[in-house]
Scaffold this active site. Structure first.
Site, PDB file in Angstrom:
ATOM      1  N   TRP A  71       2.685   1.491  -3.394  1.00  0.00           N
ATOM      2  CA  TRP A  71       1.760   1.894  -4.462  1.00  0.00           C
ATOM      3  C   TRP A  71       1.662   3.413  -4.566  1.00  0.00           C
ATOM      4  O   TRP A  71       1.538   3.963  -5.660  1.00  0.00           O
ATOM      5  CB  TRP A  71       0.377   1.297  -4.199  1.00  0.00           C
ATOM      6  CG  TRP A  71      -0.650   1.666  -5.230  1.00  0.00           C
ATOM      7  CD1 TRP A  71      -0.933   0.991  -6.380  1.00  0.00           C
ATOM      8  CD2 TRP A  71      -1.531   2.796  -5.214  1.00  0.00           C
ATOM      9  NE1 TRP A  71      -1.932   1.632  -7.088  1.00  0.00           N
ATOM     10  CE2 TRP A  71      -2.314   2.741  -6.391  1.00  0.00           C
ATOM     11  CE3 TRP A  71      -1.738   3.852  -4.322  1.00  0.00           C
ATOM     12  CZ2 TRP A  71      -3.292   3.692  -6.692  1.00  0.00           C
ATOM     13  CZ3 TRP A  71      -2.700   4.803  -4.620  1.00  0.00           C
ATOM     14  CH2 TRP A  71      -3.457   4.715  -5.790  1.00  0.00           C
ATOM     15  N   HIS A  72       1.755   4.092  -3.430  1.00  0.00           N
ATOM     16  CA  HIS A  72       1.588   5.540  -3.430  1.00  0.00           C
ATOM     17  C   HIS A  72       2.792   6.286  -3.993  1.00  0.00           C
ATOM     18  O   HIS A  72       2.657   7.460  -4.360  1.00  0.00           O
ATOM     19  CB  HIS A  72       1.292   6.039  -2.010  1.00  0.00           C
ATOM     20  CG  HIS A  72      -0.132   5.855  -1.602  1.00  0.00           C
ATOM     21  ND1 HIS A  72      -0.608   4.658  -1.112  1.00  0.00           N
ATOM     22  CD2 HIS A  72      -1.193   6.703  -1.633  1.00  0.00           C
ATOM     23  CE1 HIS A  72      -1.895   4.788  -0.844  1.00  0.00           C
ATOM     24  NE2 HIS A  72      -2.271   5.998  -1.164  1.00  0.00           N
ATOM     25  N   GLY A  73       3.929   5.646  -4.084  1.00  0.00           N
ATOM     26  CA  GLY A  73       5.049   6.358  -4.677  1.00  0.00           C
ATOM     27  C   GLY A  73       6.375   5.657  -4.471  1.00  0.00           C
ATOM     28  O   GLY A  73       6.545   4.864  -3.532  1.00  0.00           O
ATOM     29  N   THR A  90       0.838  -1.207   0.000  1.00  0.00           N
ATOM     30  CA  THR A  90       0.000   0.000   0.000  1.00  0.00           C
ATOM     31  C   THR A  90       0.868   1.250   0.000  1.00  0.00           C
ATOM     32  O   THR A  90       0.618   2.203  -0.741  1.00  0.00           O
ATOM     33  CB  THR A  90      -0.932   0.015   1.229  1.00  0.00           C
ATOM     34  OG1 THR A  90      -1.791  -1.122   1.179  1.00  0.00           O
ATOM     35  CG2 THR A  90      -1.783   1.282   1.255  1.00  0.00           C
ATOM     36  N   PHE A 106       0.377   9.352  -8.373  1.00  0.00           N
ATOM     37  CA  PHE A 106       0.370   7.940  -8.002  1.00  0.00           C
ATOM     38  C   PHE A 106      -0.122   7.067  -9.144  1.00  0.00           C
ATOM     39  O   PHE A 106      -0.007   5.877  -9.095  1.00  0.00           O
ATOM     40  CB  PHE A 106      -0.498   7.701  -6.764  1.00  0.00           C
ATOM     41  CG  PHE A 106      -0.141   8.624  -5.626  1.00  0.00           C
ATOM     42  CD1 PHE A 106       1.180   8.841  -5.288  1.00  0.00           C
ATOM     43  CD2 PHE A 106      -1.127   9.282  -4.914  1.00  0.00           C
ATOM     44  CE1 PHE A 106       1.521   9.706  -4.252  1.00  0.00           C
ATOM     45  CE2 PHE A 106      -0.798  10.138  -3.878  1.00  0.00           C
ATOM     46  CZ  PHE A 106       0.517  10.344  -3.546  1.00  0.00           C
TER      47      PHE A 106
END
Length: 471
Positions: A316-318, A313, A471
């Site tokens: 995934w955001h960066g 998680t 993202f």
């Protein structure tokens, strides 16, 4: 192209709507949406639209092979090829530079880092495509035999670049046969205007102000300035992303598609686990269904499964360590709550809220700062350590100027406005004329006011980012 741009609101969208509604043919409307979606995506960086089409081609043929050879090894091979190719493309464009940079640092090497712009929304449409192929393999959806209809699902512009992550199963029927009504168009337009107001009026204002406190040089933070700045960022990111989701859901409704809700008042939560059941719901449900449960869920190695999900998680955001730490931070507290704090949090109203406020604000500070030194300076001020000044004149002026804005923005993060609206509607139900005026005229006038104020602000604003675009 962004929803909160004057070009989108007053040129692209009206032209698309006109072309979409002048003819009722299903195939015609699908092609109009595909063409407009590809133009929408290609507006800033035309080359990356080819990548979008390529990944859709891969998933289209993989799903057909999976369907043709159900239960056989060819089916599993096609699934593996689709998953690996999608993830490799995502890795190459989003994480290769980050990986090489860390290898250079670790090994003392000097491997060249390729530099290119990140294709907007690649994390969102990759996950959508993956969910389709996996669901075909599981037998949960029928394979889509038409490439252009699968491309419509992947590329549909309302949710293309910043979600929500839409499952194929949720709109498969609407791709084939969707009903249109004036009521749905009206409700969709209202939802779009509310989302636009969230973005243009609240998120942009909060974000512009937050940066003046959170981007302070090391040693220039104050205690109240740190709290004030991260509170404003919490307001910004909520109204930014939930506003975008509102606009996406509203646009989908106008064109006949029903998208699930992506936010459910996350800031009224009492725990990290509850927060993530309410925040970015489509991402949480994706990791639950395609990672957490396949790993064993709560029945086998649950702690490991939680750590893996929250590592992913964050990642995934960066492509940055702060996002990984942010994900693991929430994973740690979710584990802590599950095994130790849950009973206490459920029975202590005030203390659970205080716990959640500290948890969330610290979490957003990890999310905000990519530079560890600057984050440590912020945390030093946040906790009032090392002789950091408590306040200063700038903060006093800004609080006196914006206190009403902050109060209203915080109230807007709760169900209070929705409950008031429901109460008024219930009270007026038996007074047909007044109820008709309230629903048929007062609300549209209010929404039109949101549009006008948003437009006025967008004309003069230079600060208008969508945080989740990266993202």
């Amino acid at each position: 192209m962004v929803f909160s741009s004057l070009f989108f609101i007053y040129a692209f969208l009206p032209v698309t709507l006109f072309l979409y509604f002048i003819y009722k043919g299903k195939a015609y409307r699908n092609y109009i949406l595909i063409i407009s979606s590809l133009i929408f995506y290609a507006w800033g960086e035309p080359v990356w639209v080819l990548l979008l089409v390529l990944t859709t081609w891969i998933d289209y043929f993989a799903a057909k092979i999976i369907d043709q050879y159900k239960g056989l090894r060819q089916s599993k091979a096609a699934l593996s090829c689709a998953v690996v190719s999608n993830l490799l493309i995502l890795f190459y464009f989003k994480y290769s530079g980050f990986t090489v940079e860390n290898l250079n640092h670790l090994l003392g090497s000097n491997i060249h880092i390729l530099e290119f712009s990140l294709p907007i929304g690649i994390s969102f449409y990759t996950f959508q495509a993956l969910s389709y192929v996996i669901d075909v393999y599981r037998g949960e959806v029928e394979v889509q035999k038409s490439f252009h209809k699968l491309l419509l699902y992947v590329a549909l512009f309302p949710q293309l670049v910043a979600g929500p992550i839409v499952r194929y199963r949720d709109i498969a029927e609407e791709i084939e046969n969707r009903s249109m009504s004036l009521t749905a168009v009206s409700e969709g337009a209202a939802r779009f205007m509310i989302g636009l107001a969230k973005k243009a009026i609240i998120a942009n204002t909060a974000g512009n102000l937050a940066s003046s406190f959170l981007q302070s040089e090391f040693g220039q933070f104050t205690v109240l300035g740190a709290w004030f700045g991260i509170l404003l960022f919490a307001i910004q990111i909520y109204y930014d992303f939930s506003g975008y989701s509102d606009m996406a859901i509203g646009l989908g409704k106008i064109f006949g598609f029903t998208y699930k809700e992506n936010f459910n008042y996350p800031y009224i939560s009492k725990s990290a686990a509850e927060f993530w059941r309410r925040w970015h719901i489509s991402l949480g449900s994706f990791f639950r269904d395609y990672v957490y449960i396949p790993l064993g869920g709560k029945y086998q190695f649950q702690m490991r499964n939680i750590i893996v999900v929250w590592f992913l998680t964050g990642l995934w955001h960066g492509a940055s360590w702060n996002f990984i730490f942010w994900g693991l931070y929430y994973g740690f507290f979710i584990i802590l709550e599950k095994y130790l704090l849950n009973k206490w949090l459920q029975h202590t109203f005030l203390l659970s809220r205080i716990y959640f406020i500290f948890l969330t604000l610290i979490g957003w500070s990890i999310f905000y700062y990519t530079d560890l030194t600057q984050w440590l300076g912020f945390m030093k001020a946040f906790w009032g350590l090392g002789g950091v000044k408590f306040s200063n004149t700038e903060l006093t002026i800004q609080v006196s100027n914006y206190y009403l804005f902050i109060i209203l923005a915080v109230i807007g993060c709760t169900p209070v406005v929705k409950q008031i609206n429901h109460y008024i509607s219930k009270k007026l139900e038996h007074h047909r004329k007044i109820y008709g005026f309230y629903e048929g005229l007062a609300k549209p006038i209010l929404n039109a006011g949101f549009l006008l104020v948003s437009t006025a602000l967008l004309v003069g604003q230079t600060y208008n980012p969508f945080l989740y675009f990266r993202f």
